[in-house]
Structures are given as C-alpha cells and as structure tokens.
Design a protein around this motif. Structure first.
Motif, PDB file in Angstrom:
ATOM      1  N   LEU A  35       1.185 -16.461   1.816  1.00 26.82           N
ATOM      2  CA  LEU A  35       1.833 -15.312   2.617  1.00 26.82           C
ATOM      3  C   LEU A  35       2.283 -15.475   3.842  1.00 26.82           C
ATOM      4  N   HIS A  36       1.752 -16.348   4.702  1.00 20.75           N
ATOM      5  CA  HIS A  36       2.328 -16.245   6.167  1.00 20.75           C
ATOM      6  C   HIS A  36       3.090 -17.664   6.577  1.00 20.75           C
ATOM      7  N   GLU A  37       2.924 -18.674   5.784  1.00 22.41           N
ATOM      8  CA  GLU A  37       3.592 -19.951   6.338  1.00 22.41           C
ATOM      9  C   GLU A  37       4.905 -20.457   5.289  1.00 22.41           C
ATOM     10  N   THR A  38       5.024 -19.637   4.244  1.00 23.28           N
ATOM     11  CA  THR A  38       6.108 -19.909   3.259  1.00 23.28           C
ATOM     12  C   THR A  38       7.347 -18.927   3.623  1.00 23.28           C
ATOM     13  N   SER A  39       8.195 -18.885   2.752  1.00 24.10           N
ATOM     14  CA  SER A  39       9.356 -17.922   3.046  1.00 24.10           C
ATOM     15  C   SER A  39       8.944 -16.670   3.130  1.00 24.10           C
ATOM     16  N   LEU A  40       7.860 -16.248   2.606  1.00 31.97           N
ATOM     17  CA  LEU A  40       7.523 -14.790   2.569  1.00 31.97           C
ATOM     18  C   LEU A  40       7.221 -14.348   3.929  1.00 31.97           C
ATOM     19  N   HIS A  41       6.688 -15.169   4.923  1.00 32.96           N
ATOM     20  CA  HIS A  41       6.380 -15.066   6.453  1.00 32.96           C
ATOM     21  C   HIS A  41       5.958 -13.782   6.631  1.00 32.96           C
ATOM     22  N   LEU A  42       4.860 -13.132   6.076  1.00 32.12           N
ATOM     23  CA  LEU A  42       4.222 -12.070   6.432  1.00 32.12           C
ATOM     24  C   LEU A  42       3.676 -12.324   7.821  1.00 32.12           C
ATOM     25  N   ASP A  43       3.393 -11.082   8.386  1.00 31.24           N
ATOM     26  CA  ASP A  43       2.763 -11.162   9.719  1.00 31.24           C
ATOM     27  C   ASP A  43       1.181 -11.759   9.496  1.00 31.24           C
ATOM     28  N   TRP A  44       0.966 -12.479  10.374  1.00 29.36           N
ATOM     29  CA  TRP A  44      -0.360 -13.074  10.329  1.00 29.36           C
ATOM     30  C   TRP A  44      -1.463 -12.144   9.812  1.00 29.36           C
ATOM     31  N   ALA A  45      -1.586 -11.026  10.658  1.00 31.58           N
ATOM     32  CA  ALA A  45      -2.588 -10.022  10.284  1.00 31.58           C
ATOM     33  C   ALA A  45      -2.675  -9.603   8.774  1.00 31.58           C
ATOM     34  N   LEU A  46      -1.412  -9.002   8.435  1.00 31.82           N
ATOM     35  CA  LEU A  46      -1.458  -8.769   7.045  1.00 31.82           C
ATOM     36  C   LEU A  46      -1.892  -9.670   5.962  1.00 31.82           C
ATOM     37  N   ALA A  47      -1.169 -10.895   6.210  1.00 32.73           N
ATOM     38  CA  ALA A  47      -1.468 -12.237   5.393  1.00 32.73           C
ATOM     39  C   ALA A  47      -3.014 -12.405   5.260  1.00 32.73           C
ATOM     40  N   ASN A  48      -3.549 -12.248   6.414  1.00 35.02           N
ATOM     41  CA  ASN A  48      -5.161 -12.737   6.485  1.00 35.02           C
ATOM     42  C   ASN A  48      -5.762 -11.369   6.063  1.00 35.02           C
ATOM     43  N   THR A  49      -5.664 -10.125   5.986  1.00 28.68           N
ATOM     44  CA  THR A  49      -6.093  -9.207   5.349  1.00 28.68           C
ATOM     45  C   THR A  49      -6.228  -9.159   3.860  1.00 28.68           C
ATOM     46  N   ILE A  50      -5.056  -9.545   3.265  1.00 32.78           N
ATOM     47  CA  ILE A  50      -4.776  -9.675   1.941  1.00 32.78           C
ATOM     48  C   ILE A  50      -5.672 -10.862   1.498  1.00 32.78           C
ATOM     49  N   ALA A  51      -5.674 -12.029   2.210  1.00 30.53           N
ATOM     50  CA  ALA A  51      -6.464 -13.325   1.846  1.00 30.53           C
ATOM     51  C   ALA A  51      -7.843 -12.966   1.807  1.00 30.53           C
ATOM     52  N   TRP A  52      -8.146 -11.937   2.841  1.00 26.99           N
ATOM     53  CA  TRP A  52      -9.537 -11.853   2.934  1.00 26.99           C
ATOM     54  C   TRP A  52     -10.223 -10.968   1.911  1.00 26.99           C
ATOM     55  N   PHE A  53      -9.086  -9.993   1.507  1.00 23.61           N
ATOM     56  CA  PHE A  53      -9.455  -9.027   0.238  1.00 23.61           C
ATOM     57  C   PHE A  53      -9.709 -10.127  -1.144  1.00 23.61           C
ATOM     58  N   LEU A  54      -8.929 -10.887  -1.248  1.00 20.68           N
ATOM     59  CA  LEU A  54      -8.708 -11.773  -2.626  1.00 20.68           C
ATOM     60  C   LEU A  54     -10.137 -12.694  -2.692  1.00 20.68           C
ATOM     61  N   SER A  55     -10.309 -13.292  -1.496  1.00 22.49           N
ATOM     62  CA  SER A  55     -11.299 -14.207  -1.424  1.00 22.49           C
ATOM     63  C   SER A  55     -12.606 -13.622  -1.453  1.00 22.49           C
ATOM     64  N   VAL A  56     -12.677 -12.206  -0.931  1.00 19.39           N
ATOM     65  CA  VAL A  56     -14.350 -11.648  -0.880  1.00 19.39           C
ATOM     66  C   VAL A  56     -14.276 -11.133  -2.459  1.00 19.39           C
ATOM     67  N   THR A  57     -13.364 -10.714  -3.056  1.00 18.21           N
ATOM     68  CA  THR A  57     -13.567 -10.302  -4.621  1.00 18.21           C
ATOM     69  C   THR A  57     -13.955 -11.525  -5.237  1.00 18.21           C
ATOM     70  N   PHE A  58     -13.214 -12.850  -5.056  1.00 20.86           N
ATOM     71  CA  PHE A  58     -13.764 -13.919  -5.823  1.00 20.86           C
ATOM     72  C   PHE A  58     -15.171 -14.342  -5.442  1.00 20.86           C
TER      73      PHE A  58
END
Length: 153
Positions: A35-58
């Motif tokens: 989400l952050h480092e590839t061409s999507l280049h989302l803001d780090w805070a948004l990318a981190n929040t999405i990553a948090w939600f997916l990893s916490v669900t897992f």
C-alpha cells in the motif's frame, strides 16, 4: 523424545504465538509495503491502519484457534473475545502509530525500516494482551460451565 515433547507442551503457547505472530507480522509488513511502497503509494498512516486491521483480523482467528486454543462456545463469548482482542490491539495500534510517526515524520527514517522496528515492540505488547484475553475467557467459560452444571443438579 519425551523431553522434547514435554518442552513443546510446556511452551506451546509461546511456540505457536511465535509462529503465528511471525505470519501476522508478515501480513502486516507485506500489506504496508504494497500500500505504501509500491505505485499505490498511500499515505503511511492510511497504509499502516489498513495493514493493522488485516493483520489483527488474521491474528484474532489464529490466536483463538491454534495459539491459545480458546473454544468457540457461544456467539456472545466469541464477540466478547473479539471485542477485547481488538480493544487491546487498539492500544498497541496507538503505540504503532506513534512509533511510525516518530520514525517517518520526525526522524525521516525509511518507512519500511521504521515499520520493522515498530513490529518488534508491537509483537511483545500483543503477546501479553492476547494471553490475558484468551486465558481470561477460558476462566470465564469454566466458571460459567460450573455454574450451569450446578443448576442442572
């Protein structure tokens, strides 16, 4: 061989948590990277929040099922565990965001390097929280089951 089996059973929670924690961390890091480092280049805070939600669900499902072997009893007990799991992880999310903010915005460090350092702190916090949540709910389930057996007698 019996000694190894004994050690495995003695440290089962930690061994399983380390394994699934590693997978959870991988989910978090890969999601953040995509989400952050590839061409999507989302803001780090948004990318981190999405990553948090997916990893916490897992992490919730793997911790519940394989790490702490918390039984699926009632819908109420399930959602109570889920609520407390996400609430506790919400505390580590705040630490996660603070570490990321300091590393990226204040120190101008690499986002991925900051994320890796951040995950070490978060993993330690989450182990303590997860152990408390799933073992507390086991105790609550045992108390509830004892009360139900007494009512039947």
């Amino acid at each position: 061989m019996d000694k190894l089996r004994h050690l495995y059973h003695q440290y089962h929670d930690f061994i399983m948590y380390a394994f699934f924690g590693g997978l959870t961390t991988l989910v978090n890091l890969v999601t953040f990277w995509v989400l952050h480092e590839t061409s999507l280049h989302l803001d780090w805070a948004l990318a981190n929040t999405i990553a948090w939600f997916l990893s916490v669900t897992f992490a919730f499902f793997t911790n519940k099922t394989w790490v702490f072997r918390s039984p699926y009893t009632t819908a109420s007990a399930f959602f109570k565990e889920m609520f407390w799991f996400f609430a506790a992880r919400g505390v580590s999310y705040l630490a996660d965001m603070a570490i990321m903010w300091v590393g990226i915005d204040l120190l101008h460090a690499s986002a991925m390097l900051t994320k890796i350092v951040d995950q070490v702190v978060v993993i330690l916090m989450n182990y303590v929280f997860s152990k408390w949540i799933f073992h507390s709910s086991d105790a609550n389930t045992n108390i509830q089951e004892s009360a139900e057996k007494k009512q039947e007698e």
